[in-house]
Design a protein around this motif. Structure first.
Motif, PDB file in Angstrom:
ATOM      1  N   SER A 105      37.688  24.117  33.565  1.00 24.04           N
ATOM      2  CA  SER A 105      38.549  25.045  32.844  1.00 24.04           C
ATOM      3  C   SER A 105      37.977  25.344  31.469  1.00 24.04           C
ATOM      4  O   SER A 105      37.163  24.596  30.923  1.00 24.04           O
ATOM      5  CB  SER A 105      39.952  24.444  32.704  1.00 24.04           C
ATOM      6  N   THR A 106      38.422  26.465  30.907  1.00 25.23           N
ATOM      7  CA  THR A 106      38.071  26.821  29.536  1.00 25.23           C
ATOM      8  C   THR A 106      39.194  26.373  28.613  1.00 25.23           C
ATOM      9  O   THR A 106      40.358  26.654  28.867  1.00 25.23           O
ATOM     10  CB  THR A 106      37.890  28.347  29.405  1.00 25.23           C
TER      11      THR A 106
ATOM     12  N   TYR B 112      40.816  42.021  30.509  1.00 24.33           N
ATOM     13  CA  TYR B 112      40.536  40.663  30.952  1.00 24.33           C
ATOM     14  C   TYR B 112      41.788  40.059  31.582  1.00 24.33           C
ATOM     15  O   TYR B 112      42.899  40.270  31.105  1.00 24.33           O
ATOM     16  CB  TYR B 112      40.099  39.789  29.774  1.00 24.33           C
ATOM     17  N   VAL B 113      41.577  39.306  32.637  1.00 18.78           N
ATOM     18  CA  VAL B 113      42.657  38.584  33.297  1.00 18.78           C
ATOM     19  C   VAL B 113      42.321  37.096  33.242  1.00 18.78           C
ATOM     20  O   VAL B 113      41.225  36.687  33.634  1.00 18.78           O
ATOM     21  CB  VAL B 113      42.836  39.039  34.754  1.00 18.78           C
ATOM     22  N   TYR B 114      43.267  36.307  32.732  1.00 22.07           N
ATOM     23  CA  TYR B 114      43.092  34.866  32.617  1.00 22.07           C
ATOM     24  C   TYR B 114      44.147  34.179  33.480  1.00 22.07           C
ATOM     25  O   TYR B 114      45.322  34.551  33.441  1.00 22.07           O
ATOM     26  CB  TYR B 114      43.242  34.418  31.163  1.00 22.07           C
ATOM     27  N   VAL B 115      43.736  33.191  34.248  1.00 22.12           N
ATOM     28  CA  VAL B 115      44.637  32.514  35.174  1.00 22.12           C
ATOM     29  C   VAL B 115      44.555  31.009  34.954  1.00 22.12           C
ATOM     30  O   VAL B 115      43.478  30.464  34.686  1.00 22.12           O
ATOM     31  CB  VAL B 115      44.274  32.850  36.641  1.00 22.12           C
TER      32      VAL B 115
ATOM     33  N   PHE C  43      40.495  30.254  35.246  1.00 19.51           N
ATOM     34  CA  PHE C  43      39.652  31.318  35.782  1.00 19.51           C
ATOM     35  C   PHE C  43      39.802  32.533  34.885  1.00 19.51           C
ATOM     36  O   PHE C  43      40.868  32.756  34.312  1.00 19.51           O
ATOM     37  CB  PHE C  43      40.076  31.734  37.206  1.00 19.51           C
ATOM     38  N   ASN C  44      38.755  33.314  34.775  1.00 22.80           N
ATOM     39  CA  ASN C  44      38.879  34.566  34.035  1.00 22.80           C
ATOM     40  C   ASN C  44      38.029  35.636  34.702  1.00 22.80           C
ATOM     41  O   ASN C  44      36.949  35.357  35.219  1.00 22.80           O
ATOM     42  CB  ASN C  44      38.507  34.383  32.559  1.00 22.80           C
TER      43      ASN C  44
ATOM     44  N   ARG D 185      52.821  25.717  39.265  1.00 27.91           N
ATOM     45  CA  ARG D 185      53.051  26.957  38.530  1.00 27.91           C
ATOM     46  C   ARG D 185      51.709  27.607  38.219  1.00 27.91           C
ATOM     47  O   ARG D 185      50.857  27.017  37.575  1.00 27.91           O
ATOM     48  CB  ARG D 185      53.793  26.658  37.225  1.00 27.91           C
ATOM     49  N   VAL D 186      51.528  28.808  38.735  1.00 28.58           N
ATOM     50  CA  VAL D 186      50.337  29.592  38.433  1.00 28.58           C
ATOM     51  C   VAL D 186      50.716  30.659  37.420  1.00 28.58           C
ATOM     52  O   VAL D 186      51.672  31.407  37.629  1.00 28.58           O
ATOM     53  CB  VAL D 186      49.770  30.246  39.704  1.00 28.58           C
ATOM     54  N   CYS D 187      49.998  30.720  36.324  1.00 28.36           N
ATOM     55  CA  CYS D 187      50.290  31.703  35.277  1.00 28.36           C
ATOM     56  C   CYS D 187      49.085  32.595  35.034  1.00 28.36           C
ATOM     57  O   CYS D 187      47.935  32.174  35.183  1.00 28.36           O
ATOM     58  CB  CYS D 187      50.697  31.008  33.976  1.00 28.36           C
ATOM     59  N   MET D 188      49.372  33.831  34.656  1.00 26.61           N
ATOM     60  CA  MET D 188      48.326  34.813  34.384  1.00 26.61           C
ATOM     61  C   MET D 188      48.572  35.480  33.048  1.00 26.61           C
ATOM     62  O   MET D 188      49.707  35.811  32.698  1.00 26.61           O
ATOM     63  CB  MET D 188      48.305  35.885  35.478  1.00 26.61           C
ATOM     64  N   GLY D 189      47.521  35.647  32.283  1.00 31.29           N
ATOM     65  CA  GLY D 189      47.565  36.433  31.057  1.00 31.29           C
ATOM     66  C   GLY D 189      46.620  37.613  31.196  1.00 31.29           C
ATOM     67  O   GLY D 189      45.493  37.477  31.676  1.00 31.29           O
ATOM     68  N   MET D 190      47.078  38.779  30.828  1.00 32.65           N
ATOM     69  CA  MET D 190      46.276  39.991  30.907  1.00 32.65           C
ATOM     70  C   MET D 190      46.134  40.549  29.498  1.00 32.65           C
ATOM     71  O   MET D 190      47.131  40.715  28.798  1.00 32.65           O
ATOM     72  CB  MET D 190      46.968  40.991  31.835  1.00 32.65           C
TER      73      MET D 190
END
Length: 674
Positions: free
Chosen positions: A29-30, A449-452, A466-467, A497-502
């Motif tokens: 992970s980052t 960018y999509v960050y998960v 992931f990105n 829980r899976v989260c995404m940031g866009m």
């Protein structure tokens, strides 16, 4: 004479489709919060978010955010070097004091929460943003003696007043500057942060306002000023952010619904016009209206948007049991976050505190507030609400695919997201640990960018598992398998829980708007197979098999049995083709036109052809031999009559890339070479 002819069909490729899967050895992970010399607002917010999520400390009431701005402009490289205590510029002497035994009530929990042993941490470690933030928070706790566990309010000892906070900053950080100079700097930092316009993809925000007799007209006017201040930092409209207001006393007064006003000025004028009525305190009525009116279908609420309610009241309700029931009904809807705000110095010493806690969503440490006075509403608390609502996290629901032979009977509707330059969008999805789930993002305009992450609620460039970069016409499918969930979220039980940031970053190859469709697909199959009647000749019928969704092969579960009974018109035969075909271990020897045999644990596809009036039956079997064909060609078959039964049996969980899509055409017998 009936027969099957094994032919071939070229690969039908989807343009710009990518499937991501992490197998036995997932990528690391980052986490920029643990990287030396990382700086900027993203890593500041990520560090604060990480601390807040643990509930080790009580609320810092925006002090960490304000101090990072005042001390170093969020770690601006031009104002901070690597030897000044990191972004929060914690001096060596202040850092040494954070190791006081009296603070062990906090840092004894750091190993489990952050993997950090504070006893062995050094001042040089403060080059890492999380270490610097923890040192700053410990210094504040030491100055205010928060460790004595005798809070003067429900949300801790720190004040909401920015001027009072500046005095704590001076003392805790041992600042030599004058109190007046530091106060000016701190207040300016807070105002700069608060002046920013929210640039989210859109949220649904409701204010539930107590207008009972104990409030008084003057305090109610301060309530309204607070609501207007909060609204002023947002773009308002059906494509941006929407607001509702629910005033209540003995009854619910006229409600401003989410879709009542499409521009900011009209909304602010409507808020100003809300009258003070006085009366009893029927909090249950306000909460019921929140659920049954504001967030009910037909009143402007949108799918895929964060829903947040801020309840402001100064006293216990007239009907505690009804209030508890109303709060429970709201909390049953997991995608509504309720912030419970009690106003008044005596709140903590009354049964009212318990009621406020019941109204607040979990975790209480983040969603339960107390203000000493009404004028605190327009202090740091306004910034708190602005930040909590602007980057609030939406919750999406995983809906199982029903694979019934027609392809898409109850596939979930994608959520459309549009971001202005530098806009953000966050969403989280609860998923079963032992199921297959796919997050599908399809770009429509621009790039972002999509960050998960399976670890943090608000993935960003600073924290993600992931990105990816998404652009117009590109689709990313991120597959979450049980093995993958166990690796990234080993402590989750039952569900993860899976989260995404866009983030539509300015300068990310595009400075314009970005839009995309977001879909979550559950790997649970309620049904599989159907009776398919083909009424017309020469009209291809598309029949997606399990694991094939909107042009993407997402995999399928084991122990699946699907059966399709295909019926064409009389005196016709069936051409059975595949636009995509890959079952686990599939191997087809195209050179000899022969199908390989099936091993015992292979997934297999049986295709039978029955000729009307004959007892004979011929069957083709396409199955797995642990090795994929290197060719890009797919099989096709011709039946000997107008009916065929296709059966698919699986023995193992299939990863992304596996699945099949059938195309069946009824053709006149006159065209059929026998």
């Amino acid at each position: 004479m009936g027969f099957f002819r094994v032919a071939s069909m070229a690969l039908v490729a989807l343009v710009a489709v990518t499937i991501r899967f992490v197998g036995a050895q997932p990528s690391p992970s980052t986490d920029g919060t643990l990287e030396p010399h990382e700086s900027g607002i993203e890593v500041v917010l990520a560090s604060i978010e990480k601390i807040d999520a643990t509930c080790i400390f009580r609320k810092d009431k925006q002090m960490l955010r304000n101090i990072a701005q005042a001390e170093s402009n969020n770690g601006d490289k031009n104002s901070v070097t690597s030897s000044v205590g990191g972004i929060w510029r914690v001096s060596q002497s202040v850092f040494a004091a954070t190791k006081s035994a009296s603070l062990s009530v906090y840092f004894s929990r750091f190993p489990g929460a952050f993997g950090i042993n504070w006893n062995t941490a050094t001042w040089q470690d403060l080059d890492k943003p999380l270490y610097s933030a923890l040192a700053a928070r410990l210094a504040i706790a030491l100055q205010q003696q928060e460790f004595l566990n005798t809070p003067t309010s429900l949300d801790g000892k720190l004040p909401w007043s920015v001027t009072a906070q500046s005095a704590i900053w001076k003392a805790a950080f041992q600042k030599p500057e004058s109190a007046s100079a530091l106060q000016s700097l701190y207040v300016a930092a807070a105002q700069l942060i608060r002046s920013a316009v929210c640039n989210s993809a859109g949220v649904e925000i409701a204010f539930v306002l107590d207008v009972s007799g104990s409030i008084g007209p003057g305090n109610f006017n301060q309530m309204k000023e607070f609501v207007k201040t909060a609204v002023s930092s947002f773009e308002v409209g059906p494509a941006q952010n929407q607001f509702a207001v629910v005033p209540f006393d003995s009854v619910v007064r006229p409600i401003i619904k989410l879709n009542d006003y499409s521009n900011k000025n009209s909304l602010i004028n409507a808020i100003s016009a809300i009258p003070y009525t006085g009366g009893g305190t029927e909090t249950a009525a306000g909460l019921n209206a929140l659920r049954a009116v504001v967030f009910a279908p037909g009143n402007g609420v949108r799918a895929g948007r964060a829903k947040m309610a801020i309840v402001l009241t100064d006293g216990a309700s007239n009907s505690p049991a009804q209030t508890t029931a109303a709060a429970s009904a709201i909390h049953a809807n997991k995608d509504i976050t309720v912030l419970s705000v009690g106003i008044g110095a005596g709140v903590i010493h009354s049964s009212y505190a318990t009621e406020l806690g019941l109204i607040a969503s979990d975790p209480k440490c983040q969603n339960l507030y107390q203000l000493q006075e009404f004028h605190d509403l327009v202090q740091a608390f306004a910034l708190e609400i602005q930040q909590r609502t602007c980057d609030a996290t939406a919750q999406l629901i995983v809906e199982p695919i029903v694979t019934d032979g027609h392809g898409s009977q109850n596939l979930p509707t994608p959520v459309s997201v549009t971001l202005k330059p530098d806009g953000v969008y966050f969403t989280c999805v609860p998923i079963q640990r032992d199921a297959f789930t796919s997050l599908v993002v399809t770009g429509r305009e621009g790039s972002a960018y999509v960050y998960v992450s399976l670890r943090v609620r608000k993935p960003s460039a600073s924290q993600n598992d992931f990105n990816h970069r998404i652009s117009a016409g590109k689709r990313e499918t991120i597959k979450f398998t049980p093995q993958m969930i166990a690796y990234y979220a080993p402590d989750s039980v039952g569900t993860a829980r899976v989260c995404m940031g866009m983030h539509n970053k300015v300068g990310a190859r595009s400075s314009g708007a970005f839009s995309a469709d977001v879909n979550v697909v559950g790997g649970v199959f309620k049904a599989c197979g159907d009776v398919v009647n083909i009424g017309s000749a020469n009209q291809p019928v598309d029949i997606p098999g399990p694991g094939y969704y909107q042009g993407v092969a997402i995999g399928y579960p084991k122990d699946l049995r699907c059966q399709w009974k295909i019926r064409g018109p009389p005196n016709h035969y069936l051409l059975i083709e595949f636009s995509y075909f890959n079952v686990t271990g599939y191997d087809l020897n195209l050179a000899s036109r022969e199908l390989s045999g099936c091993s015992e644990d292979a997934d297999r596809l049986d295709i039978s052809s029955l000729t009307a009036g004959r007892s004979g039956e011929e069957t083709a079997v396409v199955c797995a031999n642990r090795k994929r064909s290197s060719t890009s060609m797919y099989p096709s078959f011709e039946s000997s009559g107008s009916t065929s039964t296709i059966t698919f049996l699986t023995t193992k969980d299939a990863e992304p890339g596996y699945g099949f899509n059938m195309i069946i055409t009824a053709l006149p017998e006159t065209k059929h070479a026998v």
